[in-house]
Design an enzyme around this catalytic site. Structure first.
Site, PDB file in Angstrom:
ATOM      1  N   LYS A 149      55.508  72.893  13.825  1.00  0.00           N
ATOM      2  CA  LYS A 149      54.211  72.563  14.434  1.00  0.00           C
ATOM      3  C   LYS A 149      53.787  71.145  14.057  1.00  0.00           C
ATOM      4  CE  LYS A 149      51.728  74.988  16.472  1.00  0.00           C
ATOM      5  NZ  LYS A 149      51.605  75.231  17.945  1.00  0.00           N
TER       6      LYS A 149
ATOM      7  N   ASP B 154      46.785  75.592  10.777  1.00  0.00           N
ATOM      8  CA  ASP B 154      46.447  75.331   9.371  1.00  0.00           C
ATOM      9  C   ASP B 154      47.715  75.330   8.501  1.00  0.00           C
ATOM     10  OD1 ASP B 154      46.742  78.077  10.002  1.00  0.00           O
ATOM     11  OD2 ASP B 154      45.703  78.680   8.173  1.00  0.00           O
TER      12      ASP B 154
ATOM     13  N   TYR C  66      57.919  77.339  10.468  1.00  0.00           N
ATOM     14  CA  TYR C  66      56.914  77.328  11.546  1.00  0.00           C
ATOM     15  C   TYR C  66      55.972  76.121  11.379  1.00  0.00           C
ATOM     16  CZ  TYR C  66      52.502  78.639  13.842  1.00  0.00           C
ATOM     17  OH  TYR C  66      51.342  78.626  14.581  1.00  0.00           O
TER      18      TYR C  66
ATOM     19  N   ALA D  86      53.671  78.525  22.395  1.00  0.00           N
ATOM     20  CA  ALA D  86      54.197  78.219  21.067  1.00  0.00           C
ATOM     21  C   ALA D  86      55.112  79.330  20.598  1.00  0.00           C
ATOM     22  CB  ALA D  86      53.046  78.048  20.065  1.00  0.00           C
ATOM     23  N   TYR D  87      55.989  78.969  19.696  1.00  0.00           N
ATOM     24  CA  TYR D  87      56.790  79.952  18.967  1.00  0.00           C
ATOM     25  C   TYR D  87      55.945  80.300  17.742  1.00  0.00           C
ATOM     26  CZ  TYR D  87      60.662  82.000  16.359  1.00  0.00           C
ATOM     27  OH  TYR D  87      61.470  82.856  15.649  1.00  0.00           O
TER      28      TYR D  87
HETATM   29  N1  LIG Z   1      48.250  83.254  15.986  1.00  0.00           N
HETATM   30  C1  LIG Z   1      47.782  82.583  14.937  1.00  0.00           C
HETATM   31  O1  LIG Z   1      47.399  83.163  13.924  1.00  0.00           O
HETATM   32  C2  LIG Z   1      47.694  81.086  14.976  1.00  0.00           C
HETATM   33  C3  LIG Z   1      47.202  80.419  13.858  1.00  0.00           C
HETATM   34  C4  LIG Z   1      47.098  79.024  13.902  1.00  0.00           C
HETATM   35  C5  LIG Z   1      47.488  78.342  15.035  1.00  0.00           C
HETATM   36  N2  LIG Z   1      47.982  79.024  16.097  1.00  0.00           N
HETATM   37  C6  LIG Z   1      48.406  78.260  17.273  1.00  0.00           C
HETATM   38  O2  LIG Z   1      47.528  78.582  18.326  1.00  0.00           O
HETATM   39  C7  LIG Z   1      48.222  78.500  19.576  1.00  0.00           C
HETATM   40  C8  LIG Z   1      47.994  79.765  20.365  1.00  0.00           C
HETATM   41  O3  LIG Z   1      48.496  80.831  19.583  1.00  0.00           O
HETATM   42  P1  LIG Z   1      48.372  82.339  20.039  1.00  0.00           P
HETATM   43  O4  LIG Z   1      47.865  83.081  18.865  1.00  0.00           O
HETATM   44  O5  LIG Z   1      47.704  82.460  21.355  1.00  0.00           O
HETATM   45  O6  LIG Z   1      49.928  82.683  20.178  1.00  0.00           O
HETATM   46  P2  LIG Z   1      50.636  83.829  20.983  1.00  0.00           P
HETATM   47  O7  LIG Z   1      49.707  84.952  21.238  1.00  0.00           O
HETATM   48  O8  LIG Z   1      51.923  84.082  20.284  1.00  0.00           O
HETATM   49  O9  LIG Z   1      50.912  83.132  22.373  1.00  0.00           O
HETATM   50  C9  LIG Z   1      51.892  82.157  22.535  1.00  0.00           C
HETATM   51  C10 LIG Z   1      52.341  82.240  23.961  1.00  0.00           C
HETATM   52  O10 LIG Z   1      53.341  81.244  24.162  1.00  0.00           O
HETATM   53  C11 LIG Z   1      54.340  81.829  24.959  1.00  0.00           C
HETATM   54  N3  LIG Z   1      55.591  81.113  24.779  1.00  0.00           N
HETATM   55  C12 LIG Z   1      56.505  81.245  23.791  1.00  0.00           C
HETATM   56  N4  LIG Z   1      57.547  80.425  24.020  1.00  0.00           N
HETATM   57  C13 LIG Z   1      57.271  79.769  25.170  1.00  0.00           C
HETATM   58  C14 LIG Z   1      57.952  78.798  25.928  1.00  0.00           C
HETATM   59  N5  LIG Z   1      59.142  78.356  25.549  1.00  0.00           N
HETATM   60  N6  LIG Z   1      57.377  78.334  27.061  1.00  0.00           N
HETATM   61  C15 LIG Z   1      56.170  78.795  27.468  1.00  0.00           C
HETATM   62  N7  LIG Z   1      55.478  79.716  26.800  1.00  0.00           N
HETATM   63  C16 LIG Z   1      56.025  80.195  25.665  1.00  0.00           C
HETATM   64  C17 LIG Z   1      54.451  83.248  24.468  1.00  0.00           C
HETATM   65  O11 LIG Z   1      55.108  84.023  25.422  1.00  0.00           O
HETATM   66  P3  LIG Z   1      55.938  85.329  24.955  1.00  0.00           P
HETATM   67  O12 LIG Z   1      54.926  86.229  24.319  1.00  0.00           O
HETATM   68  O13 LIG Z   1      56.506  85.840  26.222  1.00  0.00           O
HETATM   69  O14 LIG Z   1      56.961  84.831  23.987  1.00  0.00           O
HETATM   70  C18 LIG Z   1      52.988  83.601  24.309  1.00  0.00           C
HETATM   71  O15 LIG Z   1      52.451  84.085  25.516  1.00  0.00           O
HETATM   72  C19 LIG Z   1      49.667  78.209  19.208  1.00  0.00           C
HETATM   73  O16 LIG Z   1      49.917  76.842  19.319  1.00  0.00           O
HETATM   74  C20 LIG Z   1      49.788  78.618  17.773  1.00  0.00           C
HETATM   75  O17 LIG Z   1      50.795  77.889  17.090  1.00  0.00           O
HETATM   76  C21 LIG Z   1      48.081  80.383  16.107  1.00  0.00           C
END
Ligand SMILES: NC(=O)c1ccc[n+]([C@@H]2O[C@H](COP(=O)([O-])OP(=O)(O)OC[C@H]3O[C@@H](n4cnc5c(N)ncnc54)[C@H](OP(=O)(O)O)[C@@H]3O)[C@@H](O)[C@H]2O)c1
Length: 294
Positions: free
Chosen positions: A137, A110, A133, A68-69
């Site tokens: 999503k 959320d 964002y 995800a972005y």
């Molecule tokens: N973090 C939060 O607080 C939060 C809250 C609610 C929901 N979420 C959701 O939970 C999920 C997991 O989040 P997370 O916290 O694990 O996020 P994260 O740590 O930012 O990990 C996202 C991963 O996706 C990779 N990525 C980005 N662009 C990509 C692309 N085009 N193709 C393939 N991979 C790509 C990133 O790689 P790079 O690092 O190399 O860019 C990163 O490794 C996501 O869907 C996010 O929207 C997150």
């Protein structure tokens, strides 16, 4: 001789992030599955041809989309990129999953809610993202379901882990660097330890393997409610920091992206479906801090 059932293969996209890394850790306890972990470098999900080729070359039973972005503020000025990765690419991934009979488990947020309702948010509550964002999503959720009616979407909130960048690690850094910091106290939600979410996803896959069906949207976060100031105070007490934390309102901390003031998820649906007792956010936070401190 009876034919042996093939080992189910689980593809984890965006495996270098917080959730992807925690699924990798959890995978060590699930030897009855074959895991394929692909980072952004291995498989950029917006590259339709590469994704299709990957599915042609590998028999995949489950695809957990952790890619995800996630740069919430940057998304305000990179709208196209956020939509490409969080929406268009998800739609395409769902289409391919549907064609290859792969169960798609997609992660959402959320931040699809507008923050004006102040009772825990159920899956069917009205959505209305207040930032780019969240909009991207939400579009991703819609495209996932439009292209693959069997897709499962898990909405989660305030994710942290011992891997990657997150609020917990930022606070630990600030506690070392500063004597005093300001933290917002009027945004309500619940933190989610990515390691807990990883185990929940594996439990869902286990149930699907046993014949239970899961599709549509489910919410998951740790139990309890808090705000960023109280969250910071809990981190501080776990590491015995002397840093002074001042509560401030959101209005005193302008950011490019607006945040919903209330985004506490109602998790009763997933608790019922999985007969699940979700750990309190304070207990999970302690586990993460213990790992970070070790
Ligand atoms: N973090 C939060 O607080 C939060 C809250 C609610 C929901 N979420 C959701 O939970 C999920 C997991 O989040 P997370 O916290 O694990 O996020 P994260 O740590 O930012 O990990 C996202 C991963 O996706 C990779 N990525 C980005 N662009 C990509 C692309 N085009 N193709 C393939 N991979 C790509 C990133 O790689 P790079 O690092 O190399 O860019 C990163 O490794 C996501 O869907 C996010 O929207 C997150």
């Amino acid at each position: 001789m009876a034919l042996q059932k093939p080992i189910p293969t689980i593809l984890v996209t965006g495996s270098g992030g917080q959730l992807g890394s925690e699924i990798k850790v959890a995978s060590k306890n699930f030897p009855s599955y074959h895991f394929l972990f692909v980072s952004r470098e291995d498989l950029p999900i917006e590259n339709d041809q590469s994704v299709r080729k990957f599915f042609e070359e590998n028999q995949i039973d489950y695809c957990i989309n952790c890619a995800a972005y996630t740069a919430v503020d940057k998304a305000e000025s990179e709208k196209e990129k956020a939509f490409l990765i969080n929406a268009d690419a998800v739609g395409n991934l769902a289409k391919i999953c549907s064609e290859y009979q792969t169960k798609l488990i997609h992660i959402s947020t959320d931040y699809v809610y507008d923050g004006t309702v102040s009772v825990p948010l159920k899956e069917e509550n009205a959505v209305g993202p207040v930032n780019v964002y969240g909009l991207s999503k939400l579009k991703g959720e819609e495209l996932a379901i439009a292209n693959d009616a069997s897709a499962l979407i898990i909405r989660t909130s305030w994710v942290y882990s011992s891997f990657g960048k997150n609020f917990v690690k930022t606070m630990l850094h600030l506690f070392r660097e500063k004597e005093e910091i300001n933290v917002i106290n009027d945004q309500i939600g619940s933190p989610t330890y990515a390691a807990d979410l990883a185990l929940v996803i594996m439990k869902i896959i286990g149930e699907i393997q046993q014949g239970q069906s899961f599709s549509g949207i489910v919410n998951y976060s740790n139990a309890g409610a808090t705000n960023w100031y109280e969250f910071a105070k809990e981190i501080k007490s776990l590491v015995n920091s002397k840093c002074k934390i001042n509560p401030i309102p959101t209005s005193s901390y302008p950011t490019p992206a607006k945040r919903p003031l209330y985004s506490l998820l109602d998790t009763s649906k997933i608790r019922k479906l999985l007969q699940l007792e979700i750990p309190l956010w304070q207990d999970s936070l302690k586990k993460c801090i213990d790992i970070l401190e070790a």
